[in-house]
Structure formats: C-alpha cells, structure tokens
Design an enzyme around this catalytic site. Structure first.
Site, mmCIF file in Angstrom:
data_model
loop_
_atom_site.group_PDB
_atom_site.id
_atom_site.type_symbol
_atom_site.label_atom_id
_atom_site.label_comp_id
_atom_site.label_asym_id
_atom_site.label_seq_id
_atom_site.Cartn_x
_atom_site.Cartn_y
_atom_site.Cartn_z
ATOM 1 N N CYS A 18 -19.731 38.908 0.431
ATOM 2 C CA CYS A 18 -20.152 40.302 0.275
ATOM 3 C C CYS A 18 -21.667 40.481 0.165
ATOM 4 C CB CYS A 18 -19.578 40.919 -0.992
ATOM 5 S SG CYS A 18 -17.818 40.899 -1.100
ATOM 6 N N GLY A 48 -21.220 40.578 5.531
ATOM 7 C CA GLY A 48 -19.843 41.049 5.558
ATOM 8 C C GLY A 48 -19.666 42.126 6.596
ATOM 9 N N ASN A 97 -20.429 41.277 -5.706
ATOM 10 C CA ASN A 97 -20.521 40.182 -4.743
ATOM 11 C C ASN A 97 -20.401 38.872 -5.488
ATOM 12 O OD1 ASN A 97 -21.266 38.276 -2.808
ATOM 13 N ND2 ASN A 97 -23.445 38.651 -3.127
ATOM 14 N N GLY A 98 -19.476 38.024 -5.073
ATOM 15 C CA GLY A 98 -19.324 36.723 -5.728
ATOM 16 C C GLY A 98 -17.885 36.419 -6.063
ATOM 17 N N TYR A 134 -27.623 28.974 5.080
ATOM 18 C CA TYR A 134 -26.875 29.643 6.139
ATOM 19 C C TYR A 134 -26.726 31.151 6.001
ATOM 20 C CZ TYR A 134 -22.842 30.720 9.107
ATOM 21 O OH TYR A 134 -21.994 31.266 10.035
#
Lengths: 459, 459, 459, 459
Positions: A9, A35, A110-111, A249
């Site tokens: 996310c 996302g 997010n996570g 990445y």
C-alpha cells in the site's frame, strides 16, 4: 525482479489545504507504484467524513464530479495492492466509522500488524464486529475502545500495535499520523502553503514542487490540530530499521527515506557489486525499471559502458491474453525485449535488483542469449532472499523463494547464467549509509515478536 | 519532446500462421507505441473476412472470446493514433469491403497519401462513395477499379499512390504488402514457422523470438500466395529516405529500420552532440524514455557520467484531472519528476530528442532548476524543427513549431536554459550511416510532390 | 401515482436448497419492483459467508461467474431503493460480520426501525462502531451484544426493534426470519423441494412454481435449522396492520399478503369507488401499471367499458435526457402516451392509485385533454395522503404532500380535472377484508411510538 | 406471441427544427419498441453530416455531450433490431457517405428490399464496394450512381427498389422520405413548429404533443426543401397493403397507420373472435402487453369480464442467467406470472396476438393450469402463421412456424389448451376497415416479385 514482488500500500494525507481531496488525488497518483488494485479518499468537512473508493487506478476511480463531492480541507487517501484473499470491497481503504457519540473517524494504513489476530480476538470479546479483514478496521476499533480525547485514543491505539505500519487517522477536524517503532514502513511530512502533507514517499511531495520534507521518526506521532503540527512519540522507539525492499525495489528513485535517496542507494549497491568483481565483460545492463540505477552505479565503478540492453513495453495491461501454453511460457517477451545491437556478441553484466522465484530472471537470461549475448553474468543488487516477510511484503512462505531451496551455484545453473553474484547483508547495510535496514528476509533478523506468524518459520 | 508528437499508425500481418488473429494481437501489442487510440484485426477464413475493431489499446479492444471469433491463418491488424477530426468509428482500420464479384478485401495502412484528395475526386467521379476519411478507403476503391487478378489490381493501385505509406492488403487467401517508393514509412517481413509476418517495426518480431527480418525495400511489393513469399516492385524506387522522426522518436529502440538499429542511431546522435561540445558540466541526463539512448551516447563520448535525472510516472492515463490552472500549468509534474540527488548543485547536460512547441522542454528545465541544478545545458538530438510534415507525422502547420518562429538563441531564452545546441541535418544523416533520411521537416527537402498540401507551405 | 413513491426494499432467502444463491437471484429478480438501485446476495458454505453486492438491477450485478462463486445451500438477498443520502456503498445489503468468536453472520432488512437512533446511541456507548447508516448494521450489533445461542441472540435482538421490518439473518448453517409485531412489512415462507424459501412477496415463489405459502405472522419468528422450520414468536404481537401502500401501489398484483391477493384488493377499491358514483362517463381508464386493477374493478361495478387510455413506454431508463425546460415540464410524455381513439370526445373516468405531489397527475390530465377527452373525472383508489411515513415509504415530510396543503376541491382545481374523488380510510379498510391495514399516512393512526421522528409531525 | 417475433427497425427524422438531434432522440425513444439493439442519429449542419451510433437503447447510446455535438436543424435517426448475422458495427444506421463532389448524404431505412442481391450485383459491376450488408448502403450507392439533382437522384434510386421500406435521406440541407409502393412499412409526417417530423409510427409525434399527422401514401415521396414539404410520388403505387403484423403486434397501440388506430384494430380483432364463439367461459385475459387490446375487445363483445390474468416482470433484461436446464425450460416464468386469484377454478379465454413456434404459448397455458385455471380456451387474434416474410419481419423459413407443420387441432394438442381458434385472413382484413393489409405470411399472397427469395418458398 520485475513484477514478482508487491508492496501492499501507500498512504497520503492533507491537513488544512484547500480542496484537500484533489491534492490527495495528486499525491496518490504519485504513489500509484505502491498499489494499483484499489484507491480511496476520505475527506472531512465540518466533522463529517465522506469516502469514495473503488477498484482500479486512482485516475480511473476518481473523475471530476467524484472529486468535487469530496469537500473539506483535510483528507486521507490510500492506494492498495490486494492479494487474492482480501480483494473484497469491504477491505478497500480508507475505512470510516460513523458515530453520534464519537463523530466520524477514518483510517488508512500501509504495512502489516503482526499481532492483528490477537487484537482482533480481544476486540471481539469486548464486542467488536468486523465487516472485513483489513488491519484498518482493527485500528478503528482500538481507537473507539480507548478513553480520552481523540488524540489520546489514537495514541493509545498506536501503542497496542506491533509490526510494520504507517497510519493516517482523520476526525474532529484533526489529522494524526504515526509510524511503527522500528520505522519499517516509510512516512514523511512536508509543509504545503498554510497546511501540511503526509505521505508514504517523498516523491509525492515533489509533484507539488516541495523538495523539503521530514521523516516521521520510528515510533513518532504527528498531531495536526489548530492549524499546526505537534510532534511527539507514542512509544519508545528502537533503532530505525527501514524495510530494505523499499530501497531495493518498491520506492521510486526520486524518493528519500530516512535522509537517504533511493536512486543513490541503488547506485551504491551497483558500485559495491562492481568492487572486486573480476569478470571480463563488455557492457553493463539493468532490468528496467528498478535495476537501472544499480546498473549505472556498476558502470561508473567498473568503467564498463552502461547500455540499454532491455526495453520494456509500456502498454502491458492486466488484461493481456496468452492463448497458448507456449506463449504463457514466454510471457516475459510481451513485457521485455532485448536490444540485439547492444548485447550481440558481447559479454554482458546483467544487473537485477533481486531474485524471488527465479523464473523471470531465467527467462531474461534466455532472451539475452537468444539476442546473441556471448556471456551473461548476473549480478543481484541485494542478498539472497531466503525467508518470508511479515511486515507488508507479499512473501508469505519460504518455499516460494529460490534462495531458500537452492545454493547460489544451483541458482546460477537454473538461471543458465555464466556467473552469478549476490550482495551480502553487510554490504547492503553499508549501501544504506546512515539509514538502518531490516534485512530479515535475507538473514532472519526479524525486529519484532512474530506472534502467530512464528509458525510459518518453524514449518 | 515527450508526448508532443504523434505517429499516425502501425500495421502488422500474418500469412499462413495458425491462429493468425492471436499472433496479430501480439504483434499489435508490440506496436502499441505507434498508436493508442484504436485497434483492429481482420482475419480471413475461406475467403470470408471478419473484422473486429474499436477504440482503445489492443489489450482492451480484444478479449479471449473476441479473438476466438477471428478464425483463419491470414490476418492483418492496425493500431491507430487519431487526430481530433478523424476520430469517427468509420475511420478505424482495417477497412473491409464485401463483394459478391470480387470477394472480401481488407486494407490496413500507415502513413499519409499526399495525392489523396486528387484520387478521391477521381474515384468519386467514377462512382465511388466514401463513408469515412481514411486513406485505406481510397486504396480499397483503387483496388476495386483496376482490372486483372487481385495481385495485379493491388499493384496498379499501389502505383497510383504518392506519399508515405506501408500498406497491407488481404483477400482470396493471399496477403500483399507494399511500401512507398521513398521508403518513408518502415515495413519489414520475417519468416515464422511455415508462414510469414510483416510489421511496421521489427520489435514485433522479437516478441515471437525472431531476430532475423528483411526490410521491404522502397517501392517493394510482397505477394504472399500459395504458401510462399514472392518479392517484386510495383514502381521504380528512389533512393530510400526513411522518415528521420522514426529514428529520433517514434520507433522502439530495439527495432531495426533499413539495417540500422534505432538505439544505435540515437546513441550516435548523442556522440555527435558531445563531439566538440566544450561546455563544463558534471552529469548527462536524458528525458525519458525516448532520449535515454542519446544521453548514453553523449555520456560515452564525453566521459561525463550518465545519470537518472528524471523519473517518469508509469501510471499516467488519459483521464487525468487537472482541477486548477496552476496544476495544468505544471501538468508535466504528474508525468516527470527530477531526482534531486542526481542534479542538485550540478551543471547538467539535458538531452532531449527534439523540440516541437517548446512548452514541455521549458517546464522540464524549470523542474531541474527547482531541484537544484546549477546550470542546465539543453542538447537536442536532432536539428531545429521548422516545417510541417505531410508524410504521417502530426505537424500540420509551421506556426505550431517554436523552431519556425524563433532563432536558437530566442528558443534558449524561452527555455530558460544556460545553453542550447541542436544538430545539423548533415550530422543527423551522418548518424543514420547507410540509411537515407527524409529531413524535410528540418530543411524543406520534401521528397515527393505535395499536391494540394503545397498551399500549407506557401502561407 | 406513477413513479412518485418508492418502497425501500425487498428480501429473499433460501434454506437447504441446492445452489441457493442462484435461486435467490431468481427470487430477487421477482422482487425487483421493490428496489432497483442495488442488489446483494450473501451465501453460506460451511459456516463461511461470501457476499456479493453492487449498484444496479439484480440482472446487472450478477453474472454467471459471480453466482458460481457463491456456494452453499443457504443464502439471503436484498434489493434496495436508496434515497440520495444513503446511497453509499457501505449501505448496500446484506451486511455481513466476520468474527472468529461468533462466526460469520449476515443480515438483510426491509422496512424502517423507528427507535434506530436510540439503539445506535446505546450500542455506541457499549463500544459499537458503524461504517454505514443502514438499519441492518444496528441489527448485527444487537445480535452480537446479546448472550446465548445464535437463535436466542437473534430473538433478543428482534425484541429490541420498534417499527416496520421484515428481517432475514443467516449464520452457523441456520436461517432466521422475523417480522415486526404490527405486520407492517410483508413476509412469507414456502416449502421448496427439501428446503424453504422466504420472501417479502409471494410473487417470488410463483416464479418457482410454488403457489402455496404462509404469511409469517406479526411478531412471528422462523427458525430454519436441522433441515426443518420451527415457528415461534419473539414478542407479543398487536392486531396486524399491513402497510396500506403495499396493497395500493408497491406489491405486485400476483402477490398475496395476509391471505389477500393484491390484484383482488385493488379491484375492490375500484368497485367501491364506482359504488354511488353518479358521474356521467363513457369509459374507464387506469394509469399504468399500478392502477389497472382498480380501473377494471370500477369498470365491472359501473358497467362502463374499460379502455386502454394510456400507454407506457417500456424503455424509459434513468439516463433519460431532457435538454429543454419545456421538455422537462412535459417529462411525463416520455413515459406515458394517451390513446387518442380511446378517449377522444369522451367523458373519461381516470383511475389513479394515489396522489403524492400531484404534478404527475396534473400532467396526465393535460395529456388526456390534449388527446381530446371531453371530461376527465379523476378517481383515486385510496384516501387523501396527508402525513409522512416512518415505516419504510419515502414520504418524509407533510409539506411534499398536496393532500396536506390543499382541500380536495383545491386539488381538483390544481389537477384541472372535471371532478375528483378519493376513498375514505374506512372504505380502504373495507377493501382489505380480513387483513388489517396501517392507514397512518391518511389518518395519523401510527401504530408504534415514533421516538425521535415525532418531531417531524409536530413541525 | 410474447418476444418471439421481431420488427427490424424504426426511422425518425426532423426537418427545419432547432436542435434537431435532440428531438430525433425523443422520437427514437418512442420508437424503441421497434428495435433495441442499436441506435443512431445523423445531423446535418451547413452541408456537413455528423453521425453518432452504437449498440444499445437510445438512452444508453446518447448522453448529453454526444447530443450536443450533433448540430443542425435537420437530422435522421434509426433504431435497429439486428439478427445474429448482421450485428456488425458496419450495419448500424444511419449510413453516411462523404463526397467532395456530391456532398454528405445519410440514409436510414426500415424494411427489406427483395431485389437487394440483384441491385448489389449490378452496383458492384459498376464499381461500388460495400463495407456492410445493410440495405441502406445499397440505397446510398443507387443515389450516387444516378444523374441530376439530389432530389432527382433519390427519386430514381427509390424507383429501383422492390420490397417493403420506409426510407429517410438527408443531404444538401434537404430531407427526403419515401415509402414502398405497397405501403408495407408505415411512415407518417407531421408539422412541428416551423418544420416537419417524419416517423415510422405516429406515437413518436404524440410525445411532442402533436396529434395531427399524415400518412405518406404507398409510393409517396416527400421533399423537405426551402422550408416547405412538397409531396409527390416516385412510381405508380398499388393498392396499399400494410404489413398485418404492424397492426397485430409491432406497432404501439397509440399509433395510427393509414388512418386506423392500432388499439382500435386490435379491439376489433377481439370483437370478431368473440362473435359466434360459443365456448362457456368465466373470464377473458390477454397476454401482456400486445394482446391486451384484443382481450378488451373480446370482453366487450362477449360480455365476459376482462381480467389481469398474467403479470409481466418489467425488469427482464438480456443478461438474464438461467443456470439449470429446468430453469431454461421454465424461462417464461421470469417474464410472466399468473394471477392465481383471477384464474383459479375458472374457465379462461386466453387471448394471444399470434403463434410463431408455439413454445411460449404452451408454457403460458401450463402456467395458467398450474395457477388453477379449470379450462383454458386459447383465441389467437390473427390467422395461422404459415409462411416466411420477406418484408422485414424475422420469419425466414416455413419450418420454424408451428402453423406450417401442424393442423389447428394438432397445435391445440401441443399447447395443451381446451380449445383453440384463430381468425381467418378475411376476418383480419375486415378488422382493418379501410386499410389494406398484406397477409402473405398467412395466405401466401406476396405483393411483390420475390427475386432470389422465391427459392425459400419452393423448398
């Protein structure tokens, strides 16, 4: 690595900014790489929160009339990559609760919260009911259960969470932002006009012309209230350990995490790979887009020319049809093409950022061979991936990782490469300079208790 | 140049290849950069041609059931960029005619026929009626009017056309492909299994794993019949002059046109720009994606490091909303972001492939300045664009070209660059090596009579 | 009345029926007249509930693959008419809660709970959070808060509700159905193969070929468990008073409510209107579709011929454009057309089921006049609508009702009718025969306490 | 007959009317029952014709911005029912030709041209090419080939056509409308403000508030030019023979064809059926919607009460899923439901307008039986259908007609009816009063030469 791993996310918020929903839309657009499955914005106006969300890219979910219906100077938004199991509409964020007692509250997250099962059980016993499986719903319930002002309640809720997270909470005309105590997931704030913005990555600020931003520290808590930002912490923090994969990445090269620019980090990994590499080669190429920075770094350190050895098709969509098995096998062709002139007859250093299953890397090696490369020396700008991640990256089992099942020599053979080298975790940490890294997926040094997830490791 | 210029089309065909429509789908997908507005495939089965076409990307127009309905071993396809005026459904190609006397015939065409108005008038006088404004409809009518076998008729029709074109014709179980006598638009053939493929660019062959292909020569005519390919010419050809913009901007770097690889050409332009350039600079950057090859070439020739100075947002869609004027002004931000670490405090060589209106280049210069670049030296990997194109590139008037209205110094001032240099037409031709170039938009040396279009120039 | 009033919902459930989701799809399709805005189905399989829902007609929300993904022999479904304020996705039913402690539970609900605000406040104090504004979420929370088996908890929850409702609950492989203690909203059960179906209206059973059904009595509670249906009651019931509007307008003529067929009821209202009506007329016409039964009844009782005086356009959609004010004024023309031959030169009895704002009726009178009707005598097959409804019909204020603001003579003048007659509440009750009616919107005899809604009346 | 037969089209045009496209949109909306597959409008402005068309209902194809883009005071439109073979986009009407010599011309056509194959062959020999299979393309080519003014050319083209047709042509600021020499397809004109409207059915005028219209006579030709309408004829006409199916089934009851109102015609068929019918029955019911008028007529003539014996589901869409064979068998249930109270224990006269395959009628009889009807006497408001139609109704072979394969008694047995009666062709003609009828599908009296179609009959 090329489309094998997925971040889960990205979050973006605006406080005290006119037309906050539109600005959040721009912010989410810059975080779209985090996302592409779903997108949502919750805007607050006079205590009332309106949320709009749906499947698809931010540009597809929101059109002008939709954005116009989201009034207010505060807004939080979310872009989501959803795994198969959790694709239900009930899980698209932000998640909002309406209450005549407590007012409207929205959460975007997010996570991954590692004690989520334990919290969910506890909350259910206290009477909570869950309509979905999103961690944000757990956070909403924690906030509701605690006592005190909204700020106090959000802080107490934050203190209950273990894992990796960057969370935005909105309600009562205020905004709150907090980050896990290990700093695993990135989160930054920036001044914008008379207000503030908060974002998973700083690249979203630059779109607005803002190049100055501050990292929310590990365990840090931001209260946006009465027109100002008040910084505090909700729990004692550990030495920060940013998810290494963010640098390797996920993040955009123009983002800065913990004062380290992502592009610079990647170039550094390339330089380190070049140091002491005694292979005889003619050119250096990178797998686009994420490995280009490392390839430039390798080129600079080795003195070997950097080349555009592979071209990416920019129009690859999810609706791509592969009617024959043969085509499916060679699916990578639709996405990547070798530039024959750049590699033919040459000994090629091919830089990739990481190897997950290895199938794509093997196909790329074959493509280059087909295009006439004489030798192909694969250099991976990260260590061998050996272990699952419980902090928000979708590696859920060891078995799917080629690095768990094979030695480096076996991997080289599988890839049909002439040589193969990875970095060591130490080298990776060196590349990060002042920023601490979580390298658990490489070396098992998880920085939190794993709760129910520890079973995954012991299998 | 970044999204300012548009190619008009791409064509792809399959002869004697099982499931020809699916293979054509793959081919068109690789040619998608040549047109994203519409896509179509016409497949022939037992003399009957079925055509499917629609607005949008190839992956959106065709789904599995659609492809499955297109039977046969021969197929031709088209991707289209449509200008405002010609967006009508009636213009989406391929265009098919059904006739009990002559059977079904389909035509797909890339380029622009300069004597189209004259031909249209002549055909109308002979009784033709036109449902759209596409050149393909003109070609269909010419084929129908002539006498002889289908091959003879297609050849005679080809001989009537003036301008820039790569045309595919399908009917009676045969396929025909021909290219204008100046070789302005590219066209190549390749063997595939027991059949052949024909494509605007060779990058579409590589997707199938084919690296051997042959250019259809200027004025060349290919007859695919009875399982074989018979090469001939339909008219005497001039010395080939490929559209320079194909090399500079349109074609994919992995394509080969007239035996010259596009990436190699672009690197060569960068090298030429570097030669004798005495500016003091720290890094070289390119505007992604089309200028990266030239930037690498400049870097190699100058010894200055190549850097990722600009990052492109991969999720920019056509539905992007820009609610405020301020945002519209800075629209380029949504698409391109500077990498501060790569440019801050530095003297930057910024390579762009060309300048059309100049507005985008100016915004990029500002972005770099905002990100801290100390000096910005713009180097354009092509000559000054001064004149309209009548051969398929959408520059229709001189007025829209900044290079027509301003001197180089005036342009530099407008761009707010510290220095600015273009190539000369001679240098460009040198970069092309053995391949001849049409440089009319730079120097006015149009290689055909311009018919009614000559008025545009004299205004 | 013609498209002025809206029912709020319909529910349908299957217990112990193979492919329950598909059968529920059929059931919802037959209840589509009760709500066209959204549709949802929740199917249970081995304790797990999967829900699919979306905006639009049932046939548009569900396609074959969607239905196939809804496994199990139990399912509940919902069709919804949503008012502007509550159109959020969070309110589309059924609503499902997931809990590791209590398992999955789904709720679908038709009607309106008058003590909803009070319950919501109480639940919030006990820790509930609400993601939407649907009554079903309140019911879910009540179920969760109570103690005991699922059946006990659903029963206790039911006992807390005041108002008008027909509710389906699904979980633990069981199904529960209950109806308010006044029987305001209809609900019936029917045997189907080895299982049962439950539906807002019996017309949904007939689609399956079932003509035998049983009304769930007011205050009745149905437990579908262990393959059988066990009937009980959750609270003492009052004398049943079905919402009169169900008979007058909402329900399909082939439905049976409390043993009274809707078509028969409507014919009876027509007969009553005819009795003692001494107007001189030539023909009787009804406003399609809901007033045709009453018109037939009037025709039979009066001996005057029944005529097709108005034709309805079956293709009216919600996307209809009315570019000019003039057109908007005459919008009814797009939907209804007079049959000139049937009314020209005649004295016409025009039967309408009810009058809400009066604007549509006035337009119809004008249409008939335009088509040549000599005299138009409007007869309304219900009493004068004077008061708002708090039981699920979207009349929320007195002000919007022409019957509240004007006398019958004033209404007649407004309608430009030659004469106008309504029924009395007594006549309406007589038409219902053995079935008790709620006539609160006509005479103010609300059958429940109104809680916070009582303010609406006193204004 | 209920959804077994399909009309092929409807046309509507506006001349000299501001915002002609919008008015045409309204007109097409009123003709939607004549075709739901596709819709198109071609508007002329200063000699330029813009056309917009697409699959779907008129309200779905056109939104506000689309309509706004169709400028001009003249427009023609088309609604289409397309058979499987001809669903290609190339066949959606109107069809437009662009020509620098002759200007833009658009054609819309309802019906079937029996010498279309012969004309197509002739035109191809003269150089025409066809992109689709629509008759309109043939008409366009004929117009183009002739000499003289546009009016002269349209007239000459009209004179070449044999069959059933109502055609609109637009170009040079003029509008032309003509009808076949037998008057098989209906066409009427009406004054509207300062201009005119022309329509397949008069119901489209009534939507605008116009009740005065004139039939275009068989062989009649209307020239709308210089602000006036000039009437003439393009060929000698035969005695008019309107397609009987227009009256029986296709047209809306409020339409008037050849001075005979459709509803009145249908009532008359009911009356005729009742005359001398000595069956003992309790009620008369009609299959909705097309048979209701006939049922009312039967009721009036027989004195038996008219009842609502069957209810139609208004939300049946084309996306309806029928997952099980059992459901498919009973598909009619989704669309029609019996009203048990109206038929139980009764002897029922069931009026249907016609019988094509008989499968639907048989299912309806079973539904009524299931609902408790004691006796079911089927009365068909038309003669036995025995032969194919070549004039625009989609009966293409004799074999699909139950009336071709079986005697009346055999049909009765198949339908499981207690008795069955049809009308005779003479009775049908009598019902039409002053209007002549084509009854070829009943008695083989085709009013034109059949050209290549005559083979169909001889098989």
């Amino acid at each position: 690595m090329f489309d094998e791993l997925h971040e889960e996310c990205g979050v973006f918020g605006c406080y005290h900014i006119p037309d906050a929903a539109s600005m959040t839309y721009y912010g989410l657009h810059s975080l779209q790489h985090r996302g592409q499955e779903a997108s949502g914005i919750a805007a607050e106006h006079d205590g009332e929160i309106t949320v709009l969300k749906g499947r698809g890219l931010t540009v597809d979910v929101f059109r002008k009339p939709e954005l116009a219906s989201l009034e207010g100077v505060n807004a939080i938004g979310h872009v989501r990559y959803s795994t198969a199991g959790g694709a239900e509409a009930a899980n698209i964020q932000p998640i909002v609760s309406h209450s005549s007692r407590l007012g409207d509250v929205a959460v975007a997250h997010n996570g991954q919260i590692v004690n989520e099962k334990e919290l969910r059980r506890e909350l259910e016993e206290k009477g909570a009911i869950f309509q979905g499986t999103s961690d944000s719903e757990v956070i909403l319930h924690l906030i509701r259960m605690e006592e005190g002002t909204l700020e106090e309640r959000v802080k107490k809720a934050a203190a209950r969470l273990e894992g990796a997270f960057a969370v935005l909470v909105e309600g009562e005309g205020k905004l709150f932002a907090f980050r896990d105590t290990h700093g695993l997931r990135p989160l930054s704030t920036a001044r914008f006009q008379d207000g503030w913005m908060v974002s998973s990555e700083t690249c979203a600020f630059e779109v607005m012309g803002i190049y100055d931003s501050e990292t929310v520290p590990a365990g840090g808590f931001c209260t946006f209230e009465d027109g100002i930002l008040r910084r505090s912490s909700y729990r004692e923090a550990d030495a920060p350990r940013v998810c290494a994969m963010e640098y390797i990445y996920f993040a955009r090269p123009d983002s800065v995490i913990e004062d380290v620019n992502v592009h610079k980090f990647r170039k550094e990994t390339g330089r380190i790979l070049a140091t002491g590499d005694d292979v005889q080669a003619d050119v250096v190429i990178g797998v686009p887009d994420s490995s280009l920075s490392a390839a430039i770094g390798y080129s600079e350190a080795s003195g070997l020319p950097f080349e555009t050895g592979l071209v990416k098709n920019r129009y690859v969509g999810r609706t791509f049809i592969q009617p024959t098995q043969e085509m499916r096998d060679r699916g990578v062709r639709m996405k990547l093409s070798p530039v024959k002139e750049a590699v033919e007859g040459k000994s090629v250093i091919m830089i990739d950022d990481s190897i997950v299953r290895g199938t794509t890397s093997r196909r790329i090696v074959r493509l280059l061979r087909e295009a006439g490369a004489r030798e192909i020396h694969v250099r991976i700008a990260s260590p061998v991936l050996k272990l699952p991640c419980f902090y928000g990256v979708d590696i859920s089992t060891k078995e799917e990782l080629i690095g768990h099942r094979m030695t480096v020599e076996e991997i080289r053979e599988y890839l049909e490469a002439d040589s193969l080298r990875f970095m060591t975790p130490e080298q990776l940490r060196f590349a990060a300079g002042t920023a601490g890294l979580c390298t658990a997926c490489f070396d098992g040094s998880y920085c939190t208790d794993l709760y129910s997830y520890s079973e995954v490791l012991s299998n």
